[in-house]
Design an enzyme around this catalytic site. Structure first.
Site, PDB file in Angstrom:
ATOM      1  N   CYS A  78      19.237  -5.988 -10.257  1.00 35.46           N
ATOM      2  CA  CYS A  78      19.140  -4.577 -11.417  1.00 35.46           C
ATOM      3  C   CYS A  78      20.476  -3.365 -12.139  1.00 35.46           C
ATOM      4  CB  CYS A  78      17.905  -3.949 -11.204  1.00 35.46           C
ATOM      5  SG  CYS A  78      17.386  -2.353 -11.900  1.00 35.46           S
ATOM      6  N   CYS A  82      15.060   2.871  -6.909  1.00 36.56           N
ATOM      7  CA  CYS A  82      15.308   1.542  -5.706  1.00 36.56           C
ATOM      8  C   CYS A  82      16.592   1.487  -4.566  1.00 36.56           C
ATOM      9  CB  CYS A  82      15.226   0.224  -6.314  1.00 36.56           C
ATOM     10  SG  CYS A  82      13.648  -0.232  -7.658  1.00 36.56           S
ATOM     11  N   CYS A 118      12.829  -2.086 -16.436  1.00 39.43           N
ATOM     12  CA  CYS A 118      12.545  -1.611 -14.886  1.00 39.43           C
ATOM     13  C   CYS A 118      12.076  -2.750 -13.974  1.00 39.43           C
ATOM     14  CB  CYS A 118      11.486  -0.435 -14.540  1.00 39.43           C
ATOM     15  SG  CYS A 118      11.647   0.076 -12.784  1.00 39.43           S
ATOM     16  N   GLN A 170      -3.736   5.645  -6.681  1.00 42.63           N
ATOM     17  CA  GLN A 170      -2.530   4.460  -6.768  1.00 42.63           C
ATOM     18  C   GLN A 170      -1.790   3.667  -7.383  1.00 42.63           C
ATOM     19  OE1 GLN A 170      -1.740   5.326  -3.331  1.00 42.63           O
ATOM     20  NE2 GLN A 170      -2.620   6.237  -2.363  1.00 42.63           N
ATOM     21  N   TYR A 185      -9.009  15.648  -0.640  1.00 40.66           N
ATOM     22  CA  TYR A 185      -8.179  15.432  -1.461  1.00 40.66           C
ATOM     23  C   TYR A 185      -8.484  13.726  -2.353  1.00 40.66           C
ATOM     24  CZ  TYR A 185      -5.460  18.153   1.662  1.00 40.66           C
ATOM     25  OH  TYR A 185      -4.645  19.028   2.121  1.00 40.66           O
ATOM     26  N   GLU A 238     -11.523  17.955  -4.476  1.00 40.68           N
ATOM     27  CA  GLU A 238      -9.857  17.843  -5.594  1.00 40.68           C
ATOM     28  C   GLU A 238      -9.752  18.921  -5.942  1.00 40.68           C
ATOM     29  OE1 GLU A 238      -7.964  15.229  -5.861  1.00 40.68           O
ATOM     30  OE2 GLU A 238      -7.194  16.022  -7.320  1.00 40.68           O
ATOM     31  N   ASP A 271      -6.251  12.366   2.559  1.00 40.26           N
ATOM     32  CA  ASP A 271      -5.428  11.846   1.759  1.00 40.26           C
ATOM     33  C   ASP A 271      -4.338  13.098   0.965  1.00 40.26           C
ATOM     34  OD1 ASP A 271      -3.643   9.682   0.649  1.00 40.26           O
ATOM     35  OD2 ASP A 271      -5.588   9.033  -0.953  1.00 40.26           O
ATOM     36  N   CYS A 274       1.625   9.750   2.924  1.00 42.08           N
ATOM     37  CA  CYS A 274       2.871   9.227   2.380  1.00 42.08           C
ATOM     38  C   CYS A 274       3.944   9.729   2.605  1.00 42.08           C
ATOM     39  CB  CYS A 274       2.932   8.922   0.369  1.00 42.08           C
ATOM     40  SG  CYS A 274       2.328  10.839   0.271  1.00 42.08           S
TER      41      CYS A 274
HETATM   42  N1  SAH Z   1      -7.479   9.692  -2.445  1.00 36.50           N
HETATM   43  C1  SAH Z   1      -6.876   9.534  -3.210  1.00 36.50           C
HETATM   44  C2  SAH Z   1      -5.903  10.699  -4.135  1.00 36.50           C
HETATM   45  C3  SAH Z   1      -4.577  10.714  -3.085  1.00 36.50           C
HETATM   46  S1  SAH Z   1      -3.499  11.697  -3.460  1.00 36.50           S
HETATM   47  C4  SAH Z   1      -6.308   8.552  -3.785  1.00 36.50           C
HETATM   48  O1  SAH Z   1      -6.144   7.394  -2.581  1.00 36.50           O
HETATM   49  O2  SAH Z   1      -6.618   7.759  -5.159  1.00 36.50           O
HETATM   50  C5  SAH Z   1      -3.857  13.901  -3.457  1.00 36.50           C
HETATM   51  C6  SAH Z   1      -4.739  14.067  -3.584  1.00 36.50           C
HETATM   52  O3  SAH Z   1      -4.871  15.147  -3.690  1.00 36.50           O
HETATM   53  C7  SAH Z   1      -4.397  14.105  -5.640  1.00 36.50           C
HETATM   54  O4  SAH Z   1      -5.503  13.786  -6.516  1.00 36.50           O
HETATM   55  C8  SAH Z   1      -3.929  15.973  -6.092  1.00 36.50           C
HETATM   56  O5  SAH Z   1      -4.743  16.181  -7.080  1.00 36.50           O
HETATM   57  C9  SAH Z   1      -5.397  16.439  -4.704  1.00 36.50           C
HETATM   58  N2  SAH Z   1      -4.541  17.802  -4.010  1.00 36.50           N
HETATM   59  C10 SAH Z   1      -3.237  18.139  -3.996  1.00 36.50           C
HETATM   60  N3  SAH Z   1      -3.358  19.463  -3.631  1.00 36.50           N
HETATM   61  C11 SAH Z   1      -4.814  19.427  -3.155  1.00 36.50           C
HETATM   62  C12 SAH Z   1      -5.340  20.687  -3.005  1.00 36.50           C
HETATM   63  N4  SAH Z   1      -4.690  21.857  -1.992  1.00 36.50           N
HETATM   64  N5  SAH Z   1      -6.842  19.965  -2.672  1.00 36.50           N
HETATM   65  C13 SAH Z   1      -7.644  18.636  -2.617  1.00 36.50           C
HETATM   66  N6  SAH Z   1      -7.018  18.338  -3.752  1.00 36.50           N
HETATM   67  C14 SAH Z   1      -5.689  18.183  -3.903  1.00 36.50           C
END
Ligand code: SAH
Length: 454
Positions: free
Chosen positions: A73, A82, A159, A282, A311, A332, A380, A407
C-alpha cells in the site's frame, strides 16, 4: 545511557505494542518505532525523548527481519490504519496470539488455555465500513484517513481493507463537491460544511449506505449527489448526519435519510439484520460469523436457558443463538440499535426476545429486580471493558456461564481477574482475527461459575 533527540541509534526490534509500534531497548530505555517489525535490526532516528521511553523513526534497516515483507500500500507508512502491512500474516497471527496469552498471564494472572487464533480467509477488502475525513483545498476535494495520532489527512481513496466499490462512491462525492465548491470542515475554526464521508456495505446482500457527515443543516445540490449515487444500483440509502459539535466523535445522534431506506440489511449465520447508520455492526462479516460460532459453542445452550445479551448492538449474537434459548434479553445504549434489534427479532421470527435501551448496568439491574435469573450472560463491551459494579451485579445474578467477547485483551484480562475473584473461572479463550493488518485483536472467552467447573 543517555539518548537525545536527533540521535541515530542501533536497535533490535523485540516486540510490537498493542498500538502497532515496534519496540526495542537501548541502554535499558524502551524505544518505540512505527513501521519496524519484530526481528528487524535498524537504525532509529530519535524524534522524542522522555525519562522512561523514546520515540524514533526508521532511518535504515540494517538486517530485515525474516517476517518483514514489502508493504503493498503506497500510504501504509503514513496512515494510522495498517500498522502490520510490512509483516507476514503468519507473524501477525503469532503476535496476536501471544498478546492474548500474555494479557491472560500477566494482567489477569490466570492460567487459562488459549486456543489457536482463528485466522482470516481474506486479509484485504474485509471491512464493510469506512469513515473518510475530507478536505477541499483550492477547489480540489480529497478523502483519506488520518495519520497516526493526528488529524492530518493522508489522501487515500483506494484503501486495501475496504470494498473496491467505495472508491467509486468517493469519486461521486468528489464530483459533487468540486462542482458545488463544497467546503470541508475546519476543526480549528469550526467552519466549513463536509466533515466525513461514511460508507457502509452489507456484504452478503450488497446493499450500500452512503452518509455525508456535515457541519450544517442540509447538503448543497443534494439532488445531483443523490442522482449520481443512485447510478450504483447497490446504493440503497443516502443519509446526512448533522454534526455541528466541536468534537472528535465522527457521528452525532442526528441522522436523516435523504433518499432510499433508513437502514441496510445484511445476513449473518443465515439470519437477516437491519442496520441503522448509528448502530454498531461488526466490520468483518466473515470473521464475525466465526466469532459468533465460537460464542455459541461457549454459551452451550440446550433450549431451556434464559440468555442475557449485554451490549447487544442490533441483537446479532443473541439472535444468532435464539433457537437454542428459551428466553432472550438484550441491553444496548444506542436507541437506533435497540430499534434495529427489535425489528431484527421480528424479521427472523424470533418471539422470545426482549430489548432494553440503556446502560448495561442499569439494564441488568432492572432484569435482576424483575427476578429474571439468566443461565447465560453474553458480554461484548467496547474497548474499555466492563465496570466492576456490572461484574459484581452479574455475579449476584449467578448465571452458569458467561461468554465474554472482547476487542481489547488488556481489559478482557482485567475483567477476567475480577470475575475470578467473584467465583467465575475463565475456562478457555479463543482469539479471532477480525482486523487483519491492524494491531486490533478480538477474543472470546468462556467463563463458568465455580460450581460448574468440575
Ligand atoms: N454485540 C454486538 C455489539 C458489540 S459493540 C455485536 O456483536 O455487534 C458494543 C456495543 O455496546 C455497541 O453497540 C455500543 O453502542 C454498546 N454500548 C457501549 N457502551 C454501553 C453501555 N454502557 N451500556 C450498554 N451498551 C453499551
Amino acid at each position: 545511557m543517555d539518548i537525545k533527540k536527533n540521535d541515530d541509534i542501533k536497535l533490535n526490534i523485540e516486540d510490537m505494542t498493542s498500538e502497532g509500534a515496534a519496540v526495542g531497548h537501548y541502554g535499558g530505555i524502551a524505544v518505540f518505532v512505527r513501521g519496524a517489525v519484530t526481528g528487524d535490526e535498524i537504525i532509529a532516528h530519535i524524534i522524542k525523548t522522555s525519562k522512561r521511553y523514546c520515540i524514533g523513526i526508521v532511518k535504515e534497516i540494517i538486517t530485515p527481519s525474516p517476517s518483514r515483507i514489502e508493504s503493498d500500500c503506497p500510504v501504509s507508512d503514513k496512515c494510522g490504519g495498517c500498522a502490520f502491512r510490512n509483516m507476514t500474516y503468519a507473524e501477525e497471527l503469532r503476535y496476536k496470539q501471544s498478546r492474548v496469552e500474555n494479557a491472560i498471564k500477566r494482567i489477569a494472572h490466570l492460567d487459562v488455555p488459549v486456543k489457536d487464533i482463528i485466522a482470516a480467509d481474506k486479509t484485504d477488502g474485509y471491512r464493510n465500513k469506512a469513515q473518510y475525513p475530507v478536505k477541499t483545498e483550492n477547489g480540489v476535494f480529497t478523502a483519506g484517513f488520518y495519520a497516526y495520532k493526528s488529524h492530518r489527512i493522508i489522501p487515500c481513496s483506494e484503501c486495501k481493507l475496504q470494498p473496491k466499490e467505495f472508491t467509486k462512491i468517493l469519486n461521486v462525492f468528489k464530483k459533487w463537491a468540486e462542482k458545488n465548491g463544497i467546503t470541508s470542515y475546519d476543526e480549528n475554526k469550526g467552519s466549513g460544511l463536509l466533515r466525513h464521508i461514511y460508507l457502509r456495505k452489507a456484504e452478503k446482500t450488497g446493499e450500500i449506505m452512503a452518509c455525508a457527515v456535515i457541519n450544517g443543516e442540509s447538503l448543497t445540490d443534494e439532488k445531483f449527489l443523490i442522482e449520481e449515487l443512485k447510478k450504483n444500483e447497490n446504493v440503497k440509502s443516502v443519509c446526512v448526519n448533522i454534526n455541528r459539535a466541536d468534537t472528535n466523535v465522527i457521528l452525532s445522534e442526528e441522522t436523516k435519510t435523504v433518499w432510499g431506506k433508513d437502514t441496510i440489511t445484511d445476513e449473518l449465520l443465515g439470519k437477516r439484520f437491519v442496520i441503522s447508520p448509528n448502530s454498531f455492526y461488526q466490520v468483518n462479516r466473515s470473521q464475525c460469523e466465526k466469532l459468533y460460532t465460537v460464542a455459541g459453542e461457549y454459551a452451550a445452550l440446550t433450549g431451556s436457558e434464559t440468555v442475557v445479551d449485554l451490549y447487544c448492538g442490533i441483537g446479532t449474537i443473541g439472535l444468532s443463538l435464539s433457537e437454542k434459548a428459551k428466553r432472550l434479553f438484550g441491553i444496548e445504549i444506542i436507541p437506533q440499535a435497540v430499534e434495529n434489534a427489535r425489528l431484527n427479532a421480528k424479521l427472523n421470527e424470533v418471539d422470545n426476545a426482549e430489548y432494553f435501551c440503556g446502560d448495561a448496568f442499569s439494564g441488568a439491574n432492572e432484569l435482576e429486580k424483575r427476578g429474571i435469573s439468566p443461565d447465560v450472560i453474553i458480554l461484548d463491551p467496547p474497548r474499555k471493558g466492563c465496570q466492576r459494579e456490572l461484574l459484581e451485579l452479574i455475579a449476584k445474578m449467578a448465571p452458569k456461564r458467561i461468554v465474554y467477547v472482547s476487542c481489547d485483551s488488556a481489559t478482557l484480562a482485567r475483567d477476567l481477574e475480577i470475575l475470578d475473584g467473584l467465583g467465575y473461572k475463565a475456562k478457555e479463550v479463543t482469539p479471532v482475527d477480525m482486523f487483519p493488518r491492524t494491531p486490533h485483536c478480538e477474543a472470546v472467552c468462556q467463563v463458568l461459575r465455580s460450581d460448574m467447573n468440575s
